[in-house]
Design an enzyme around this catalytic site. Structure first.
Site, PDB file in Angstrom:
ATOM      1  N   HIS A 372       0.794  -1.225   0.000  1.00 39.80           N
ATOM      2  CA  HIS A 372       0.000   0.000   0.000  1.00 39.80           C
ATOM      3  C   HIS A 372       0.828   1.278   0.000  1.00 39.80           C
ATOM      4  O   HIS A 372       0.271   2.356   0.198  1.00 39.80           O
ATOM      5  CB  HIS A 372      -0.928   0.031   1.221  1.00 39.80           C
ATOM      6  CG  HIS A 372      -2.082  -0.902   1.143  1.00 39.80           C
ATOM      7  ND1 HIS A 372      -3.243  -0.620   0.451  1.00 39.80           N
ATOM      8  CD2 HIS A 372      -2.259  -2.138   1.659  1.00 39.80           C
ATOM      9  CE1 HIS A 372      -4.087  -1.631   0.563  1.00 39.80           C
ATOM     10  NE2 HIS A 372      -3.516  -2.565   1.290  1.00 39.80           N
ATOM     11  N   LYS A 564      -9.178  13.344   3.691  1.00 42.29           N
ATOM     12  CA  LYS A 564      -8.215  12.246   3.785  1.00 42.29           C
ATOM     13  C   LYS A 564      -7.276  12.522   4.958  1.00 42.29           C
ATOM     14  O   LYS A 564      -7.276  13.622   5.514  1.00 42.29           O
ATOM     15  CB  LYS A 564      -7.429  12.078   2.490  1.00 42.29           C
ATOM     16  CG  LYS A 564      -6.770  13.352   1.972  1.00 42.29           C
ATOM     17  CD  LYS A 564      -6.103  13.138   0.622  1.00 42.29           C
ATOM     18  CE  LYS A 564      -7.119  13.055  -0.502  1.00 42.29           C
ATOM     19  NZ  LYS A 564      -7.167  11.772  -1.156  1.00 42.29           N
ATOM     20  N   ARG A 565      -6.516  11.524   5.322  1.00 38.05           N
ATOM     21  CA  ARG A 565      -5.526  11.683   6.391  1.00 38.05           C
ATOM     22  C   ARG A 565      -4.623  12.887   6.086  1.00 38.05           C
ATOM     23  O   ARG A 565      -4.218  13.091   4.950  1.00 38.05           O
ATOM     24  CB  ARG A 565      -4.720  10.387   6.491  1.00 38.05           C
ATOM     25  CG  ARG A 565      -3.675  10.339   7.579  1.00 38.05           C
ATOM     26  CD  ARG A 565      -3.224   8.902   7.778  1.00 38.05           C
ATOM     27  NE  ARG A 565      -2.963   8.234   6.506  1.00 38.05           N
ATOM     28  CZ  ARG A 565      -1.768   8.128   5.948  1.00 38.05           C
ATOM     29  NH1 ARG A 565      -0.705   8.682   6.524  1.00 38.05           N
ATOM     30  NH2 ARG A 565      -1.602   7.481   4.810  1.00 38.05           N
ATOM     31  N   LYS A 570       0.102  14.207   0.828  1.00 37.52           N
ATOM     32  CA  LYS A 570      -1.254  14.385   0.307  1.00 37.52           C
ATOM     33  C   LYS A 570      -1.539  15.855  -0.006  1.00 37.52           C
ATOM     34  O   LYS A 570      -2.514  16.184  -0.652  1.00 37.52           O
ATOM     35  CB  LYS A 570      -2.284  13.813   1.283  1.00 37.52           C
ATOM     36  CG  LYS A 570      -2.181  12.286   1.419  1.00 37.52           C
ATOM     37  CD  LYS A 570      -3.175  11.740   2.424  1.00 37.52           C
ATOM     38  CE  LYS A 570      -3.005  10.244   2.634  1.00 37.52           C
ATOM     39  NZ  LYS A 570      -3.455   9.444   1.478  1.00 37.52           N
ATOM     40  N   THR A 672      -9.015   5.547  -2.503  1.00 37.63           N
ATOM     41  CA  THR A 672     -10.396   5.117  -2.756  1.00 37.63           C
ATOM     42  C   THR A 672     -11.364   6.278  -2.589  1.00 37.63           C
ATOM     43  O   THR A 672     -12.447   6.262  -3.139  1.00 37.63           O
ATOM     44  CB  THR A 672     -10.811   3.963  -1.820  1.00 37.63           C
ATOM     45  OG1 THR A 672     -10.591   4.351  -0.454  1.00 37.63           O
ATOM     46  CG2 THR A 672     -10.029   2.705  -2.135  1.00 37.63           C
ATOM     47  N   LYS A 676     -14.930   7.244  -4.584  1.00 38.02           N
ATOM     48  CA  LYS A 676     -16.208   7.538  -3.929  1.00 38.02           C
ATOM     49  C   LYS A 676     -16.753   8.889  -4.377  1.00 38.02           C
ATOM     50  O   LYS A 676     -17.951   9.034  -4.650  1.00 38.02           O
ATOM     51  CB  LYS A 676     -16.020   7.516  -2.412  1.00 38.02           C
ATOM     52  CG  LYS A 676     -15.681   6.152  -1.852  1.00 38.02           C
ATOM     53  CD  LYS A 676     -15.097   6.246  -0.457  1.00 38.02           C
ATOM     54  CE  LYS A 676     -14.491   4.903  -0.054  1.00 38.02           C
ATOM     55  NZ  LYS A 676     -13.629   5.015   1.135  1.00 38.02           N
TER      56      LYS A 676
END
Length: 837
Positions: A372, A564-565, A570, A672, A676
């Protein structure tokens, strides 16, 4: 269709159930209220009615659960065992009501009883069994395995507390215990009769059996008991129900009565408390030696209990291990369960006296490993000394696995390259000797998969390049997917109803049927209805935010979402730079006709992650300034929604217009959330990273907003020493103004240097994630987004096409691919016409 009539139609999408069904559910609710909860209708709270409804729903699942188990045994079916530290299942009531076909019945019945269904469903606590994408993927795959009627077991830990509940005080993240089990868990069956002993520490000694065969035995040390708790997982229409078995830690001895009788109560229960701490908290802080030891103990604890349970189940119907890989498939979700490899070897060699080579062939044919991460620093390693002390036999086994693997490497090489051998070794000899868990999982598995096409290619070329040369057929791709039952059918009932009204409901189990919407993308009436659905969802999110944060938002604005985290790669910080750029343009009258925008950010930062927590504080300080500025707050708002989890996501995702997927190219494995959001009609702005690339291929490049450096250029810029962030800072007046405003206290007047570490990390310390290199292109791309949003019909058409072309990203497709290519199991609930072309 007018807004009011659409509103009515979508919220009353099915006719009222027969009176007899309503009366039957009323009877069952009262029965559980009285006999299971010891309550009467008078004075019962919403929580009481939630528990009664949950128990009544659980009743509908139990017979199918037992039938599914009996069917697997009678068919001697191969089982899939999914080992994961996280299962982020979210709330179960809606999912199980949908699976059993009881959702509308429950709504109508509670309304008939003058009870508030929405208030009752909100009583369910979020199951704190995960933190992010790893756990959400595990939950989706388990649901899809069940929908496809694959006999499957999930295995994990039954955490008393989740990672943490996130509160915001003075703009800063504060972590509080996440007490999700305060009222128990109605969805779990406790199994005090299923207890597995788990050993730690001790020593290894030679043994000799009656035939004179010499072996090794792990003895002494301490023992903790793992107690099973089973969660039911229902598939679509509840034809199959599988289990997630979660382990809680129990002391092997309750407490020391001698200490207790002497009045030393703390020491009397010390051993019990220490043992049971193994399942207290998801991901204990591993910045200390004690935290590292607890984390490693957690990983072995659930692996050991799960492997013992798997072997017990296999031996209940088989006499020897020759057929083990034909009857058992074990998927390692990341490296957290990698100790399963030496543990199965220990069981086979030490306890069942198999020869090493036979045991290794069984092991290798059983395990598969999902990677991952592409970040080398995120690949899990453990100090040799720690493992030697805690798991001495396992370290011996790892040494032997590694020795035989490296001997094979040397034998296959035309010329031995010692540096290459060191890179391939499971033991990192540089500095403190450490066990490379990813190497162990890779060598111990017959398949290793990435979770997006780009990610898999980068695994082959990057972090696993040397291993790929040794095993050129081992790495395969299995692009992540999401379950449409949770992430469209349940989370977005208005859009689900609109889709079903036009193309039927087969899409719920065959997501590629959404292509039936393609002709409707040009239909003006359908476009109008689609916009009305989005408006309903945005209004609902506005009410939710107002109730939680006391902030009124305008649903007419562009809802720009990043959920998201919180992590530097990110790049929530890049999003903030854009917000400040917009703010300065508005203040200076340079924003032109840019549409009003509401930027919504949510996510947790790891408790010890200083920079991520500082970014959260910056978000709040920026929001405080711009939201209070009367010159701009009708055209720009910034909102941070705390304590992000599955339930919060279900509020946000259906309302999003724009999906921020802006990680540095080459750092995000898949994602993911991007799937969504697109499935719910949000357009993506993103880098060519992770599954963004495949989403772009499916929905069409003209229906997605790509920006930024591609992987090759990003890696070249970062690795060849040519990246000079100071040039971007001095060469771009807008960027210069934004960073100066942050670094000179424009959002922190009382503490002007508060965000100097952020500015310095970008301008003076390398800008590792290339925010400044991508800034100008990101801003230009956001300008394109703004212009596109002003063309309402064109935007709606793009959004409809995004929804219609997301069939590939159903977790049913992902699971069918795993089943055929990795696990070797049939999928009775899957048909050829269900697959994406």
């Amino acid at each position: 269709m007018a807004d009011d009539s659409l509103r009515t139609a979508l919220h009353d999408e099915s006719p009222a159930p027969p009176r007899a069904d309503i009366d039957d559910l009323k009877r069952r609710l009262h029965d559980h209220l009285r006999h299971s909860l010891g309550k009467g209708p008078v004075g019962s709270t919403n929580l009481d009615w939630y528990l009664a409804l949950a128990l009544a729903t659980r009743d509908l699942m139990v017979e199918t659960w037992m039938d599914s188990t009996r069917r697997a045994y009678s068919n001697d079916a191969k089982r899939v065992y999914y080992l994961s530290m996280e299962f982020l299942v979210g709330r179960s009531l809606d999912a199980n009501l949908l699976a059993t076909g009881s959702l509308d019945l429950a709504r109508h019945t509670l309304a008939d009883m003058d009870l508030d269904f929405e208030a009752i469903r909100e009583c369910e606590p979020e199951a704190a069994l995960g933190n992010g994408g790893l756990g959400r993927l595990a939950a989706c795959l388990m649901e899809s395995m069940t929908t496809l009627s694959i006999p499957a077991f999930g295995y994990g830990i039954y955490y008393d507390y989740g990672m943490f509940s996130q509160y915001i005080e003075d703009g800063q993240q504060v972590e509080m215990p996440e007490r999700w089990l305060r009222y128990g868990n109605v969805w779990a069956f406790d199994r005090p009769d299923v207890i597995m002993p788990v050993r730690f520490h001790g020593h290894v000694e030679d043994t000799r059996d009656q035939h004179g065969h010499v072996g090794r035995r792990w003895a002494g040390g301490e023992e903790v008991l793992a107690e099973a708790h089973d969660l039911m997982v229902a598939g679509h229409e509840c034809w199959t129900v599988n289990s997630i078995r979660l382990w809680s830690a129990q002391a092997s001895r309750e407490f020391d009565l001698r200490h207790f009788n002497q009045g030393d109560y703390i020491n009397a229960v010390a051993e019990q408390s220490f043992s049971e701490s193994l399942s207290h908290v998801l991901y204990p802080d591993d910045s200390t030696s004690m935290g590292k030891a607890l984390r490693l103990k957690q990983e072995y604890f659930f692996v050991a209990a799960s492997l013992r349970d798997i072997v017990r189940r296999f031996l209940s119907t088989h006499d020897d291990f020759t057929t083990f890989p034909r009857k058992v498939a074990i998927q390692l979700n990341d490296t957290h369960p990698a100790l399963a490899v030496p543990e199965l070897m220990r069981i086979l060699v030490d306890e069942h006296r198999l020869g090493w080579d036979e045991a290794w062939a069984i092991c290798n044919g059983t395990f598969a490993y999902t990677n991952h991460t592409l970040l080398p620093e995120a690949l899990e390693t453990w100090p040799v000394g720690l493992m030697e002390n805690m798991l001495p036999r396992h370290l011996e086994i790892i040494y032997r696995i590694n020795h035989q693997f490296l001997e094979g490497v040397r034998a296959r090489a035309k010329e031995v390259d010692d540096d290459r051998v060191r890179r391939l070794s499971m033991i990192d000899e540089g500095g403190e000797r450490r066990v490379r868990m990813s190497h162990l999982a890779f060598v111990g598995s017959h398949r290793v998969n990435g979770v997006a096409a780009l990610h898999t290619d980068l695994m082959r070329a990057g972090i696993f390049a040397e291993l790929h040369r040794e095993f050129p057929d081992r790495i395969v791709n299995k692009t992540n997917g999401i379950t449409p039952r949770r992430w469209l059918r349940s989370a977005n009932r208005p859009l689900s109803a609109l889709i079903t009204r036009h193309i039927g409901d087969r899409w719920v189990a065959h997501l590629d049927d959404l292509r039936g919407l393609l002709p409707l993308a040009e239909d003006a009436t359908f476009q109008e209805d689609f916009r009305a659905v989005k408006r309903l969802n945005k209004e609902a999110l506005c009410r939710y935010i107002d109730a939680r944060l006391g902030m009124e938002l305008d649903p007419e604005t562009l809802f720009d979402v990043q959920v998201k985290r919180i992590h530097e790669y990110k790049r929530q910080l890049l999003n903030v730079l854009h917000v400040i750029t917009l703010y300065l343009r508005l203040k200076e009258g340079r924003a032109g006709d840019a549409p009003p925008r509401t930027v919504i950010i949510a996510g947790k930062a790891a408790p010890a992650y200083y920079m991520a927590k500082l970014i959260i504080r910056l978000i709040h300080d920026v929001a405080r300034v711009i939201n209070a500025d009367p010159a701009t707050n009708d055209r720009l708002r910034l909102v941070f929604i705390p304590d992000y989890n599955v339930s919060v996501a279900e509020h946000i995702i259906p309302a999003a217009d724009l999906s921020e997927q802006i990680s540095t190219a080459g750092t995000e494995a898949s994602g993911t959330g991007n799937m969504k959001l697109a499935l719910n009609g949000a357009l993506t702005i993103g880098t060519r990273d992770g599954a963004n690339v495949e989403i772009g291929e499916e929905v069409g490049e003209e229906n997605i907003f790509f920006f930024g450096l591609p992987v090759e250029k990003a890696e070249h810029l970062r690795n060849n020493g040519s990246h000079d962030p100071w040039q971007y800072y001095t060469g771009d007046p807008e960027l210069h103004a934004v960073l100066d405003m942050i670094g000179q206290g424009g959002f922190s007047h009382a503490e002007p240097d508060r965000y100097r570490p952020i500015v310095d990390s970008l301008t003076r310390h390398g800008d590792h994630y290339l925010l400044l290199a991508d800034y100008a292109d990101y801003i230009a791309c956001q300008d394109r987004v703004g212009r596109a949003y002003l063309d309402t019909d064109a935007w709606t058409r793009m959004a409809i096409l995004n929804v219609a072309r997301m069939g590939k990203f159903s977790s049913d497709v992902t699971v069918a691919d795993y089943a055929a290519d990795i696990w070797g199991v049939p999928t009775p609930g899957w048909t050829a016409d269900a697959a994406s072309p």
